[in-house]
Design an enzyme around this catalytic site. Structure first.
Site, short mmCIF file in Angstrom:
data_model
loop_
_atom_site.label_atom_id
_atom_site.label_comp_id
_atom_site.label_asym_id
_atom_site.label_seq_id
_atom_site.Cartn_x
_atom_site.Cartn_y
_atom_site.Cartn_z
N HIS A 25 -7.13 -6.97 0.79
CA HIS A 25 -6.05 -6.00 0.67
C HIS A 25 -4.92 -6.25 1.66
O HIS A 25 -3.74 -6.06 1.33
CB HIS A 25 -6.63 -4.60 0.89
CG HIS A 25 -5.64 -3.49 0.87
ND1 HIS A 25 -4.94 -3.14 -0.26
CD2 HIS A 25 -5.21 -2.65 1.85
CE1 HIS A 25 -4.14 -2.11 0.01
NE2 HIS A 25 -4.28 -1.81 1.28
N HIS A 68 -11.19 8.04 -0.61
CA HIS A 68 -10.27 8.67 0.34
C HIS A 68 -9.11 9.37 -0.37
O HIS A 68 -8.57 10.35 0.15
CB HIS A 68 -9.73 7.63 1.31
CG HIS A 68 -8.95 6.53 0.67
ND1 HIS A 68 -9.49 5.66 -0.27
CD2 HIS A 68 -7.64 6.16 0.82
CE1 HIS A 68 -8.57 4.81 -0.66
NE2 HIS A 68 -7.44 5.08 -0.03
N ASP A 93 0.84 -1.20 0.00
CA ASP A 93 0.00 0.00 0.00
C ASP A 93 0.88 1.26 0.00
O ASP A 93 1.68 1.43 -0.91
CB ASP A 93 -0.95 -0.08 1.21
CG ASP A 93 -2.03 0.98 1.22
OD1 ASP A 93 -3.08 0.76 0.59
OD2 ASP A 93 -1.82 2.03 1.88
N ARG A 94 0.77 2.13 0.99
CA ARG A 94 1.60 3.34 1.00
C ARG A 94 3.09 2.97 1.02
O ARG A 94 3.90 3.62 0.36
CB ARG A 94 1.29 4.21 2.23
CG ARG A 94 -0.17 4.53 2.45
CD ARG A 94 -0.80 5.20 1.25
NE ARG A 94 -0.21 6.52 0.99
CZ ARG A 94 -0.47 7.23 -0.11
NH1 ARG A 94 -1.25 6.74 -1.05
NH2 ARG A 94 0.07 8.42 -0.28
N TYR A 142 -0.84 11.35 1.86
CA TYR A 142 -1.75 11.21 0.73
C TYR A 142 -1.78 12.46 -0.13
O TYR A 142 -1.86 12.38 -1.37
CB TYR A 142 -3.16 10.89 1.23
CG TYR A 142 -3.41 9.43 1.46
CD1 TYR A 142 -3.92 8.62 0.45
CD2 TYR A 142 -3.13 8.85 2.69
CE1 TYR A 142 -4.15 7.27 0.66
CE2 TYR A 142 -3.36 7.50 2.91
CZ TYR A 142 -3.87 6.72 1.89
OH TYR A 142 -4.09 5.38 2.09
#
Length: 288
Positions: free
Chosen positions: A268, A149, A104-105, A208
């Site tokens: 996920h 988001h 993910d990030r 983000y």
């Protein structure tokens, strides 16, 4: 919570920001980067296995967990900045070259590290993301609602920060509950994730926000100049291509010369929902 047999320490990176790092094992180094809304704890199962024959280094990304959360000045949370953190952490443990896996990030940070520091990153694994530029290009129409988001957190300060602060557990808990096919796999760490995220709203939003600005610009420059990932790359990804209407493997081939792309059936949070599958993929990558 700690990993059995692992040590914890704070490591100062180049700009003076200190990262909380958990490390254990011995042998060739593997750095594992967590995703959102998580901390290094997401690697608790995978790290324990890999530590049998690797030095495993699991930092909390800047702005997350127990790492420092500096105020954003524009590039504070650029993936280029965060990638430099990772290189500095590895060097603090005595490693100039290391394998790198991110979820993910953390995968976005890992991708940027591979692009910016090809001499340092020997192998690269990405879990359940597209490169930043591609992610924005494929998000369109009603199907893009799954990434709501991304748009909320891209807004200027301090609207998203104030909105999330009004109901932080509902916001962060939404992703923990809906992105997993087996939410029970996160039950032992769910409260720790919520507490860590609740305490880091401004820095999480800044991370983000960077991916809607400076990170896109950096990816666009790489695309223009032909900068690519030259090391062996493994991608584990849910079937987002079918869900959103794009060729996921094709998108990745534009960035990676030596690519293995696998579609998974778990949710996920694959390092927690299907750790054996992740370990298998990482060990196969490390053997390439």
């Amino acid at each position: 919570m700690t990993f059995a047999g692992f040590d914890q320490q704070r490591v100062t990176v180049a700009d003076g920001v200190r990262l909380h790092v958990t490390a254990g094992g011995s042998g060739s180094p593997v750095v594992l980067l967590h995703g959102f809304p998580q901390t290094h704890l997401m690697w608790r199962h995978v790290a324990a296995d890999l530590a049998a024959d690797h030095t495993v280094i699991c930092p909390d990304l800047r702005g997350y967990g127990d790492s420092d959360r500096p105020a954003d000045t524009g590039r504070t949370y650029a993936k280029r900045t965060m990638a430099a953190d990772v290189v500095a952490v590895a060097r603090a443990f005595g490693f100039d070259r290391f394998a790198l896996a991110g979820h993910d990030r953390g995968a976005l940070v890992a991708i940027r590290a591979g692009l910016d520091h090809p001499a340092a990153v020997t192998h690269l694994a990405s879990l359940d993301v597209l490169p930043t530029l591609d992610a924005w290009e494929v998000m369109r129409g009603r199907s893009a609602a799954v990434g709501f988001h991304l748009y909320l957190l891209a807004q200027a300060p301090d609207l998203p920060e104030r909105l999330i602060a009004g109901a932080p557990d509902a916001f962060f808990g939404h992703f923990l509950d809906t992105w997993a096919t087996r939410p029970e796999a996160l039950a032992d760490v769910r409260e720790a994730y919520l507490a860590a995220s609740r305490a880091a709203i401004p820095s999480i939003v800044a991370d983000y926000r960077a991916s809607a600005g400076v990170d896109v610009a950096d990816d666009e420059e790489d695309r223009r100049t032909g900068n690519r990932l030259r090391m062996p790359v493994t991608v584990l990804q849910q079937d987002w291509g079918a869900a959103l209407g794009f060729d996921a493997a094709g998108r990745w081939r534009a960035w990676a010369d030596d690519l293995v792309h696998e579609t998974v059936t778990c949710g996920h949070f694959m390092a927690e929902e299907a750790p054996a599958e992740v370990v298998r993929a990482l060990r196969t990558l490390l053997a390439r």
